[in-house]
Design a protein around this motif. Structure first.
Motif, PDB file in Angstrom:
ATOM      1  N   SER A  10      21.337 -27.115  32.968  1.00 61.86           N
ATOM      2  CA  SER A  10      21.064 -25.777  33.377  1.00 61.86           C
ATOM      3  C   SER A  10      21.471 -25.051  33.138  1.00 61.86           C
ATOM      4  O   SER A  10      23.403 -25.395  32.135  1.00 61.86           O
ATOM      5  CB  SER A  10      20.666 -25.728  34.987  1.00 61.86           C
ATOM      6  OG  SER A  10      22.259 -26.205  35.115  1.00 61.86           O
ATOM      7  N   ARG A  11      21.328 -23.920  32.809  1.00 62.23           N
ATOM      8  CA  ARG A  11      21.926 -22.743  32.672  1.00 62.23           C
ATOM      9  C   ARG A  11      23.762 -22.852  33.364  1.00 62.23           C
ATOM     10  O   ARG A  11      24.562 -22.165  32.330  1.00 62.23           O
ATOM     11  CB  ARG A  11      21.949 -21.455  32.630  1.00 62.23           C
ATOM     12  CG  ARG A  11      22.293 -20.060  31.700  1.00 62.23           C
ATOM     13  CD  ARG A  11      20.903 -18.857  31.513  1.00 62.23           C
ATOM     14  NE  ARG A  11      21.793 -17.719  31.303  1.00 62.23           N
ATOM     15  CZ  ARG A  11      22.315 -17.077  32.396  1.00 62.23           C
ATOM     16  NH1 ARG A  11      22.196 -16.940  34.121  1.00 62.23           N
ATOM     17  NH2 ARG A  11      22.229 -15.350  32.172  1.00 62.23           N
ATOM     18  N   ARG A  14      26.169 -25.536  31.578  1.00 61.52           N
ATOM     19  CA  ARG A  14      26.480 -25.033  30.532  1.00 61.52           C
ATOM     20  C   ARG A  14      27.408 -23.869  30.135  1.00 61.52           C
ATOM     21  O   ARG A  14      28.303 -24.390  29.792  1.00 61.52           O
ATOM     22  CB  ARG A  14      25.224 -24.271  29.500  1.00 61.52           C
ATOM     23  CG  ARG A  14      25.632 -24.213  28.456  1.00 61.52           C
ATOM     24  CD  ARG A  14      23.946 -24.462  27.934  1.00 61.52           C
ATOM     25  NE  ARG A  14      23.347 -23.006  28.041  1.00 61.52           N
ATOM     26  CZ  ARG A  14      22.455 -22.755  28.251  1.00 61.52           C
ATOM     27  NH1 ARG A  14      21.183 -23.717  28.769  1.00 61.52           N
ATOM     28  NH2 ARG A  14      22.467 -21.679  28.818  1.00 61.52           N
ATOM     29  N   GLN A  15      27.577 -23.001  31.152  1.00 64.73           N
ATOM     30  CA  GLN A  15      28.526 -22.237  31.508  1.00 64.73           C
ATOM     31  C   GLN A  15      29.649 -22.530  32.326  1.00 64.73           C
ATOM     32  O   GLN A  15      30.857 -22.061  32.011  1.00 64.73           O
ATOM     33  CB  GLN A  15      28.344 -20.764  32.165  1.00 64.73           C
ATOM     34  CG  GLN A  15      26.667 -20.152  31.578  1.00 64.73           C
ATOM     35  CD  GLN A  15      26.343 -18.988  31.814  1.00 64.73           C
ATOM     36  OE1 GLN A  15      27.072 -18.671  33.511  1.00 64.73           O
ATOM     37  NE2 GLN A  15      25.653 -17.867  31.710  1.00 64.73           N
ATOM     38  N   THR A  43      21.915 -19.381  22.116  1.00 61.97           N
ATOM     39  CA  THR A  43      21.310 -19.334  22.946  1.00 61.97           C
ATOM     40  C   THR A  43      22.866 -19.059  24.256  1.00 61.97           C
ATOM     41  O   THR A  43      23.384 -18.498  24.968  1.00 61.97           O
ATOM     42  CB  THR A  43      21.201 -21.245  23.607  1.00 61.97           C
ATOM     43  OG1 THR A  43      19.660 -21.127  23.431  1.00 61.97           O
ATOM     44  CG2 THR A  43      20.877 -21.111  25.291  1.00 61.97           C
ATOM     45  N   ASP A  47      25.258 -17.114  26.186  1.00 56.96           N
ATOM     46  CA  ASP A  47      25.713 -17.316  27.929  1.00 56.96           C
ATOM     47  C   ASP A  47      27.313 -17.046  27.350  1.00 56.96           C
ATOM     48  O   ASP A  47      28.258 -16.278  28.121  1.00 56.96           O
ATOM     49  CB  ASP A  47      26.275 -19.284  27.413  1.00 56.96           C
ATOM     50  CG  ASP A  47      24.862 -19.716  28.191  1.00 56.96           C
ATOM     51  OD1 ASP A  47      23.999 -19.003  28.819  1.00 56.96           O
ATOM     52  OD2 ASP A  47      25.013 -21.057  27.172  1.00 56.96           O
TER      53      ASP A  47
END
Length: 262
Positions: A10-11, A14-15, A43, A47
């Motif tokens: 998920s975002r 990922r972050q 993407t 981020d």
């Protein structure tokens, strides 16, 4: 049968991975972050723009770098992105120390925040804290009473910081206090910020039982200021990635508890 491709992170996941990589390496290029996450260049750029805009990392040519250590280690939002699963494991173990009717003191660590999210499952408890995020979590819980400590509001920490006598902390005696800190070795705890050390030391004395919660990423290192000897706490909760030899030495100074996992 056709094998399904593994789900992309998920975002938020990922972050967190971006932050972990940059903290470990000091710098990460856009190309390696794209390869690691398996997403498009655009993407990753989004981020990085988001993380930089929130003051968590610094955009530089070709990638992203870590801010000076003291800046992001102090940031409440940065700390909430780090070691999330480990903090949840620490919180689950620490929850076993809390019973209905108890008074609980929580510091402004994100590990204590993970515990705050679980406290409504206990029933009626009184929570004293200087961390605004704890208030946000518990303010609508009917069985949980929340008392906020005073002091000057720190936007970086998202908490109220003051001398024990000025903050009101010196007037309380609770059943159990819960804290985390910047780093520990096998006999002592450290913190990188002097302004917090006095308040955190007073929190140890405020609890009939005082619990320090530490994940493995903080173990075996030192920060600028000596905070407390491990023997000053009644209990130390650590994750299983702390080396066994260190755990054995710690257990000579404090009652040691190891979480089931991270």
């Amino acid at each position: 049968m056709t094998e399904q491709a593994p789900a992309r992170p998920s975002r938020a996941q990922r972050q967190r991975r971006i932050i972990d990589r940059v903290v470990e390496q000091g710098f990460a290029s856009v190309a390696e972050l794209v390869e690691d996450a398996g997403v498009s260049v655009m993407t990753i750029h989004r981020d990085l723009d988001d993380l930089a805009g929130r003051g968590l990392l610094r955009r530089v040519h070709g990638g992203v770098s870590a801010l000076p250590t003291g800046v992001f280690e102090s940031s409440s939002e940065f700390r909430m992105q780090r070691q999330v699963e480990a903090k949840d494991a620490l919180a689950r173990t620490a929850l076993g120390f809390v019973e209905p009717g108890m008074s609980v003191l929580l510091d402004d660590s994100t590990t204590a925040l993970a515990l705050a999210r679980l406290l409504p499952t206990v029933g009626a408890v009184t929570v004293i804290t200087n961390y605004r995020q704890v208030l946000e979590v518990l303010m609508d819980q009917d069985e949980v009473s929340v008392i906020m400590l005073g002091g000057a509001y720190s936007r970086t920490h998202d908490s109220f910081i003051g001398a024990p006598d000025a903050s009101g902390l010196a007037t309380y005696a609770v059943d159990v206090s819960f804290q985390s800190t910047s780093t520990i070795d096998d006999v002592r705890a450290y913190h990188q910020e002097q302004e917090l050390v006095l308040m955190k030391r007073a929190m140890i004395g405020a609890g009939e039982r005082s619990v320090l919660m530490i994940d493995g990423s903080k173990v075996g290192r030192r920060s600028l200021h000596r905070f407390a000897e491990l023997s000053e706490f009644s209990d130390l909760v650590v994750t299983p990635d702390v080396p066994v030899a260190m755990r054995e030495t710690m257990a000579e100074h404090v009652r040691l508890h190891v979480t089931d996992g991270t």
